[in-house]
Write an enzyme that holds these catalytic residues in place. Structure first.
Site, mmCIF file in Angstrom:
data_model
loop_
_atom_site.group_PDB
_atom_site.id
_atom_site.type_symbol
_atom_site.label_atom_id
_atom_site.label_comp_id
_atom_site.label_asym_id
_atom_site.label_seq_id
_atom_site.Cartn_x
_atom_site.Cartn_y
_atom_site.Cartn_z
ATOM 1 N N ASN A 112 -14.306 4.155 2.568
ATOM 2 C CA ASN A 112 -13.110 3.452 3.019
ATOM 3 C C ASN A 112 -12.917 3.730 4.505
ATOM 4 O O ASN A 112 -12.741 2.802 5.305
ATOM 5 C CB ASN A 112 -11.903 3.927 2.205
ATOM 6 N N GLN A 113 -13.007 5.002 4.880
ATOM 7 C CA GLN A 113 -12.988 5.388 6.288
ATOM 8 C C GLN A 113 -14.445 5.530 6.736
ATOM 9 O O GLN A 113 -14.960 6.635 6.884
ATOM 10 C CB GLN A 113 -12.209 6.690 6.468
ATOM 11 N N ASN A 156 -14.261 9.399 2.658
ATOM 12 C CA ASN A 156 -13.298 8.731 1.801
ATOM 13 C C ASN A 156 -13.941 7.555 1.054
ATOM 14 O O ASN A 156 -13.423 6.447 1.034
ATOM 15 C CB ASN A 156 -12.102 8.275 2.639
ATOM 16 N N TYR A 181 0.829 -1.202 0.000
ATOM 17 C CA TYR A 181 0.000 0.000 0.000
ATOM 18 C C TYR A 181 0.866 1.256 0.000
ATOM 19 O O TYR A 181 1.811 1.379 0.777
ATOM 20 C CB TYR A 181 -0.927 0.005 1.218
#
Length: 492
Positions: free
Chosen positions: A408-409, A405, A53
């Site tokens: 994602n968050q 996000n 990542y």
């Protein structure tokens, strides 16, 4: 003498306090070896075409897309989009403490960071340089991304920074500090931003300030009871042991030490108002809460906050969520509750002290000439306003999660906001403590009895030495701060 911090040793809150000024940061052979090993393992993982990542991918919700092929370009890819913060700059002391926390985490060798990044952070902390970091923009998940992004850019000579107290373009601040712009690749850039080092630093500093105020209120409560002539039986060891709470037992023992030798005047009610009678129970509960925050800060200072982490001995790159600042968020919200209630206690004690119906015959507002003078009237008004400010802002941040996000968050801790808010509130609490201390000094001037306990007499002597009596009236804002200083100095 310049303080020294060894990145091979445990990081302490005292080190963060020392980082206000230039400090000597050392990274010995063991640190350099493990950082180099982590970096070499990153190169191996990339050579094996493993997915890493932030090195081979985009960021956040865009992780499914490839990053830039050139790792130096990937640094720009990491940092440019984070230039979205707003508001005032974070205090440069907090910014410098943040960079020390980040250096210590990266020095564990699990972040795959280049050794020269550790060297650059150490060099920066040896000067008066501080990155300009925006207050608003972090949600405390995936690390303190936006403020740490600004810090990384400042180290590269972009954005703004401080050289001492002067805010300058970052390139000029680096030049004046004798520092070179920091070259970064994508992994280095991500490692600088993908942690909760600002949250940790702000929480640790808030804890120190809150503990200092908590201890000061214990001393001032004892002095108040002595000046009024109260019976100190509310501190009885048997009483507090029967209560069963460790904090109350510990606080009661400390307060009995301050009040040893105190004799009641016989002029007070059998039972004092709760602001005196229940003070060991209230301050004891605060002690238990502060002990919880102690544990969180200790864990944060000894932990690695980043993603992913690299474990060369296990040939493993592990992706996860060690950048999620929920523990600090909870602890910071607890600190805010402690500040609010300890501040309320001190303000109520000041109210008791200035009220002629309840202060054993002292003049109203402790004025040396009531009507012609007004004594503590303005100080009490300001204390009431400050308590209201603290209460208004005490809504817990740690449970205000909002998805962001592209989900994602989808849960966020907001630890950054909680910790910075707790730090602000601890500063306000200090003003309330100074206001009470000033009132006690003035009470002695306008007719309160002399303290009967030597420990209480020592506190009053320190206040008398620091602050002249209010006669005639004068602006008192500086006196409030001097009174707070005087009480804190008794603990050093």
């Amino acid at each position: 003498m310049t303080a020294e911090v060894d990145l091979a040793a445990p990081l302490r809150i005292a080190d963060l306090l020392a980082a206000r000024d230039p400090i000597r940061v050392t990274a010995g052979a063991a640190v350099r070896d493990r950082v180099a090993a982590g970096r070499a393992f990153l190169a191996k993982a990339l050579g094996d075409d493993r997915a890493v990542y932030g090195a081979t991918t985009g960021f956040g919700a865009l992780v499914g897309y490839a990053g830039r092929a050139d790792l130096r370009d990937q640094a720009d890819n990491t940092l440019a989009h984070l230039g979205a913060g707003h508001g005032p700059d974070i205090d440069p002391h907090v910014a410098r403490a943040t960079m020390l926390v980040r250096a210590w985490s990266l020095a564990r060798g699990a972040s795959g960071v280049s050794p020269h990044v550790i060297d650059a952070l150490a060099a920066m902390l040896g000067t008066a340089f501080a990155p300009a970091m925006p207050r608003y923009g972090s949600v405390g998940a995936s690390g303190d991304l936006i403020p740490l992004g600004a810090a990384a850019q400042a180290l590269r000579g972009r954005g703004h920074a401080y050289a001492g107290r002067e805010r300058l373009p970052a390139a000029e601040a680096l030049r004046r500090s004798g520092l070179e712009p920091l070259p970064l690749d994508g992994r280095d850039a991500l490692a600088l931003v993908n942690g909760t080092s600002l949250t940790t630093a702000a929480l640790a500093l808030a804890l120190v300030r809150t503990r200092a105020a908590h201890r000061a209120v214990q001393r001032l409560t004892c002095l108040l009871a002595d000046l009024l002539g109260s019976d100190p039986q509310f501190l009885d060891e048997r009483l507090l042991r029967s209560y069963g709470h460790p904090g109350a037992i510990a606080v009661g023992a400390a307060m009995r030490g301050f009040a040893a030798g105190q004799a009641p005047s016989g002029k007070r009610p059998l039972q004092e108002p709760y602001s005196l009678r229940c003070s060991p129970q209230l301050l004891g509960a605060a002690e238990d809460a502060l002990a919880y925050a102690d544990g969180v800060v200790a864990a944060d200072l000894s932990g690695i906050s980043d993603n992913p982490l690299f474990f060369p001995d296990d040939d493993a790159v592990v992706h996860g969520g060690n950048f999620f600042g929920q523990p600090a968020a909870f602890a910071a919200d607890v600190l805010s509750m402690v500040v609010a209630q300890v501040g309320n206690l001190a303000e109520r004690q000041l109210d008791l002290l200035v009220d002629p119906a309840r202060n054993t015959g002292l003049p109203p507002m402790l004025a040396a000439g009531p009507g012609r003078q007004h004594g503590l009237q303005g100080v009490q008004l300001a204390s009431t306003a400050i308590v209201a400010e603290i209460r208004r802002d005490a809504m817990p941040a740690s449970m205000q999660s909002l998805p962001t996000n592209l989900h994602n968050q989808d849960v966020i801790p907001l630890g950054n906001q909680a910790a910075l808010r707790a730090l602000d509130q601890a500063g306000l609490l200090r003003l309330i403590v100074g206001s009470l201390a000033l009132g006690l000094r003035q009470a002695a001037y306008v007719g309160a009895r002399a303290p009967t306990a030597p420990g209480n007499a020592a506190v009053l002597d320190a206040l008398v030495a620091a602050v002249p009596p209010i006669d005639p009236d004068r602006p008192l804002e500086d006196d409030v701060r001097r009174a707070a200083d005087a009480v804190e100095e008794l603990e050093r």
